[in-house]
Design an enzyme around this catalytic site. Structure first.
Site, PDB file in Angstrom:
ATOM      1  N   ASP A  72       0.859  -1.185   0.000  1.00  0.00           N
ATOM      2  CA  ASP A  72       0.000   0.000   0.000  1.00  0.00           C
ATOM      3  C   ASP A  72       0.896   1.235   0.000  1.00  0.00           C
ATOM      4  O   ASP A  72       2.115   1.126   0.122  1.00  0.00           O
ATOM      5  CB  ASP A  72      -0.945   0.017   1.198  1.00  0.00           C
ATOM      6  CG  ASP A  72      -0.220  -0.260   2.485  1.00  0.00           C
ATOM      7  OD1 ASP A  72       0.923   0.234   2.639  1.00  0.00           O
ATOM      8  OD2 ASP A  72      -0.770  -0.955   3.355  1.00  0.00           O
ATOM      9  N   ASP A  74       1.802   5.223   1.297  1.00  0.00           N
ATOM     10  CA  ASP A  74       1.671   6.312   2.260  1.00  0.00           C
ATOM     11  C   ASP A  74       2.271   7.559   1.627  1.00  0.00           C
ATOM     12  O   ASP A  74       3.306   7.483   0.955  1.00  0.00           O
ATOM     13  CB  ASP A  74       2.447   5.986   3.542  1.00  0.00           C
ATOM     14  CG  ASP A  74       1.975   4.678   4.167  1.00  0.00           C
ATOM     15  OD1 ASP A  74       0.848   4.654   4.671  1.00  0.00           O
ATOM     16  OD2 ASP A  74       2.718   3.678   4.116  1.00  0.00           O
ATOM     17  N   ASP A 149      10.426   4.993  12.368  1.00  0.00           N
ATOM     18  CA  ASP A 149      11.110   3.994  13.182  1.00  0.00           C
ATOM     19  C   ASP A 149      12.473   3.574  12.624  1.00  0.00           C
ATOM     20  O   ASP A 149      13.492   3.712  13.297  1.00  0.00           O
ATOM     21  CB  ASP A 149      10.207   2.780  13.452  1.00  0.00           C
ATOM     22  CG  ASP A 149       9.441   2.296  12.232  1.00  0.00           C
ATOM     23  OD1 ASP A 149       9.713   2.789  11.117  1.00  0.00           O
ATOM     24  OD2 ASP A 149       8.567   1.422  12.383  1.00  0.00           O
TER      25      ASP A 149
HETATM   26  P1  ATP Z   1       3.867  -2.293   5.685  1.00  0.00           P
HETATM   27  O1  ATP Z   1       2.830  -1.336   5.112  1.00  0.00           O
HETATM   28  O2  ATP Z   1       4.550  -3.160   4.721  1.00  0.00           O
HETATM   29  O3  ATP Z   1       3.348  -3.023   6.869  1.00  0.00           O
HETATM   30  P2  ATP Z   1       5.071   0.133   6.532  1.00  0.00           P
HETATM   31  O4  ATP Z   1       6.454   0.418   7.024  1.00  0.00           O
HETATM   32  O5  ATP Z   1       4.591   0.910   5.361  1.00  0.00           O
HETATM   33  O6  ATP Z   1       5.043  -1.407   6.280  1.00  0.00           O
HETATM   34  P3  ATP Z   1       2.886   1.306   7.946  1.00  0.00           P
HETATM   35  O7  ATP Z   1       2.233   0.855   9.187  1.00  0.00           O
HETATM   36  O8  ATP Z   1       2.103   1.421   6.696  1.00  0.00           O
HETATM   37  O9  ATP Z   1       4.102   0.309   7.744  1.00  0.00           O
HETATM   38  O10 ATP Z   1       3.599   2.686   8.279  1.00  0.00           O
HETATM   39  C1  ATP Z   1       4.021   3.606   7.299  1.00  0.00           C
HETATM   40  C2  ATP Z   1       5.252   4.331   7.783  1.00  0.00           C
HETATM   41  O11 ATP Z   1       4.973   5.030   9.000  1.00  0.00           O
HETATM   42  C3  ATP Z   1       6.431   3.429   8.146  1.00  0.00           C
HETATM   43  O12 ATP Z   1       7.203   3.110   7.023  1.00  0.00           O
HETATM   44  C4  ATP Z   1       7.187   4.274   9.128  1.00  0.00           C
HETATM   45  O13 ATP Z   1       7.936   5.255   8.469  1.00  0.00           O
HETATM   46  C5  ATP Z   1       6.072   4.948   9.886  1.00  0.00           C
HETATM   47  N1  ATP Z   1       5.690   4.183  11.085  1.00  0.00           N
HETATM   48  C6  ATP Z   1       4.721   3.236  11.181  1.00  0.00           C
HETATM   49  N2  ATP Z   1       4.625   2.749  12.423  1.00  0.00           N
HETATM   50  C7  ATP Z   1       5.550   3.406  13.149  1.00  0.00           C
HETATM   51  C8  ATP Z   1       5.946   3.366  14.513  1.00  0.00           C
HETATM   52  N3  ATP Z   1       5.358   2.526  15.379  1.00  0.00           N
HETATM   53  N4  ATP Z   1       6.935   4.207  14.894  1.00  0.00           N
HETATM   54  C9  ATP Z   1       7.523   5.054  14.030  1.00  0.00           C
HETATM   55  N5  ATP Z   1       7.202   5.123  12.741  1.00  0.00           N
HETATM   56  C10 ATP Z   1       6.231   4.328  12.288  1.00  0.00           C
HETATM   57 MG    MG Z   2       2.513   0.967   4.580  1.00  0.00          MG
END
Ligand code: ATP
Ligand code: MG
Length: 462
Positions: A72, A74, A149
């Site tokens: 997805d 962001d 993170d």
């Molecule tokens: P995926 O969508 O594959 O699970 P993702 O890294 O994109 O992985 P998301 O939950 O969509 O995970 O989060 C988008 C972005 O927001 C992350 O890449 C990170 O930069 C930030 N993020 C998400 N959760 C946290 C957290 N708990 N602490 C700090 N930053 C976060």
């Molecule tokens: Mg994501």
């Protein structure tokens, strides 16, 4: 001593907000805008045309650099949620912990968040363990990067010029297959213990090694997960179980000592002596389906994860003289009552789980009109998939599974013949009527071993 001091100084500069990011051009990173979602690119260009900064950020950029298809998208922007909302007709502000905007187009939803201030520059509320409870203050891009993170997650891709803005050497870390925490890992885990689970999940899914300074504290800090609300943990568990790498993630969680006593669900999954084989088979099956882009349903998966608890109670109740069907319903309620609360399983998922379980004794009735009625059930296919897993794990005989598959695909006369030759009564336990069983291999994919079609396990709907 000197080394210790240097490390301290180095860490401080690393966690401080850097001002000058590296700008990495397309000839160095290789990601063309055509590889990205046109909707996400459009969201960025609309925001930019209206005077805001806007970038694709997070998982999508990271996954493309690694060579995984993004799940997805962001977008991070300098526009406030209200400004974003005003620019896109099909959008809505979601306000949970942070205000973000969902921009919808076709079947896609792009998550748009406003640059956040770093904790250092704005007061944020924390609990007594240092967990951040509330902060919703906007900041600039550099601060936003520092709040993320892992370095691999703090990459900003600008579709207009195909450049990556990299504040924390994320591209270099990805090239070195390293998952590195931004700032001091211990402090970051204290702020949000879920980051420990994210580290394990992303490491397992993307084949990245968690940097030693981020890996070492996990074992001792795992206990902080107890303070995280159950619903958030459940969301994270769903992400983990449906990542396509659930088996690897859970093995890794076990290795990191994250599985015991903190997450009730993991205890259930990993500590079931009776159902262990069943649970791993089910997780392998789920991984195969996710990776083949087939649909998966939380109801089906949780039905498998909790089945052996139900089975134990069901068997006991029947031994105590209860009728099969009411005994099963009581067993189901027992297990769901004790687990659902702890696991924060939603009512919707609980209803799905029950439906699948409730079909199981009906596969034992192979006489009269019962089989005809059963195959007409909307959840028949999910129930049959479940039955098949039970047979593959050695709980029941595969003969029942094959019989139902034959029955479902037969014409009328063949069906009558099948009913005539079916043994009546309960499905025999595999031990008593053991046939040659397949070894405990991977890839016992539902669709491969039978001639049943590639129908989805069940529409997700959640
Ligand atoms: P995926 O969508 O594959 O699970 P993702 O890294 O994109 O992985 P998301 O939950 O969509 O995970 O989060 C988008 C972005 O927001 C992350 O890449 C990170 O930069 C930030 N993020 C998400 N959760 C946290 C957290 N708990 N602490 C700090 N930053 C976060
Ligand atoms: Mg994501």
């Amino acid at each position: 001593m000197i080394r210790k001091l240097l490390r301290k100084v180095f860490r401080r500069t690393e966690s401080a907000v850097p001002s000058e990011p590296a700008l990495i051009s397309v000839d160095r990173h290789g990601i063309r805008r055509e590889q990205l979602s046109p909707v996400a690119c459009k969201v960025c260009s609309v925001l930019q045309e209206n005077g805001h900064a806007a970038y694709i950020v997070g998982g999508a950029v990271r996954d493309l650099l690694i060579g995984h298809p993004p799940k997805d998208y962001d977008v991070a922007t300098s526009a406030t949620p209200e400004q974003v909302r005003a620019l896109f007709r099909r959008s809505r502000i979601i306000g949970r912990r942070f205000k973000i905007v969902h921009v919808m187009s076709g079947r896609e939803t792009i998550e748009v968040s406003t640059f956040r201030a770093s904790h250092d520059t704005e007061a944020s509320q924390t609990d007594e363990h240092g967990r951040v409870l509330r902060d919703n203050v906007y900041g600039n891009q550099a601060e936003d990067a520092t709040r993320r993170d892992f370095t691999a997650n703090a990459l900003y891709y600008d579709p207009s010029n195909e450049t990556i803005v990299d504040y924390h050497h994320g591209v270099a870390d990805i090239r070195q297959k390293t998952l590195r925490m931004i700032g001091d890992p211990r402090a970051r885990y204290r702020e949000d213990p879920v980051r420990m689970l994210r580290a394990v999940r992303l490491g397992a899914k993307l084949g990245l090694v968690i940097a030693p300074d981020a890996r070492t504290p996990i074992r001792e800090m795992a206990v902080l997960l107890e303070n995280v609300p159950a619903a958030r943990l459940f969301d994270e568990m769903l992400k983990l179980l449906f990542s396509g790498y659930a088996v690897k993630c859970l093995q890794q969680l076990r290795a990191e000592g994250l599985h015991h006593g903190l997450l009730p669900l993991l205890d259930v999954i990993l500590e079931q002596p009776l159902g262990e084989r069943f649970v791993w088979l089910s997780l392998e099956n789920t991984d195969d389906r996710v990776r083949a882009d087939k649909s998966v349903s939380p109801g089906f998966l949780f039905a498998t994860l909790l089945w052996h608890e139900v089975l134990a109670s069901w068997v006991q109740r029947k031994k105590d003289g209860e009728q099969a069907q009411p005994a099963l319903f009581s067993a189901m309620d027992d297990v769901l009552d004790s687990q659902a609360r702890k696991l924060a399983i939603t009512r919707r998922i609980a209803a799905d789980i029950k439906e699948i379980w409730a079909l199981q004794p009906r596969f034992e009735k192979r006489t009269g009109r019962s089989p005809y009625r059963l195959i007409e059930q909307p959840r028949y296919r999910a129930g049959w998939d479940f039955l098949k897993l039970r047979a593959e794990s050695g709980e029941i005989d595969m003969e029942v599974v094959t019989w139902w598959d034959d029955f479902a695909h037969a014409g009328h006369d063949q069906r009558e013949a099948l009913i005539n030759r079916a043994p009546s009564g309960e499905a025999a336990p595999a031990k008593k009527r053991r046939r040659r069983r397949k070894p405990a291999s991977r890839n016992q994919d539902t669709a491969d071993t039978t001639r049943s079609t590639d129908a989805p396990v069940e529409a997700t709907g959640d």
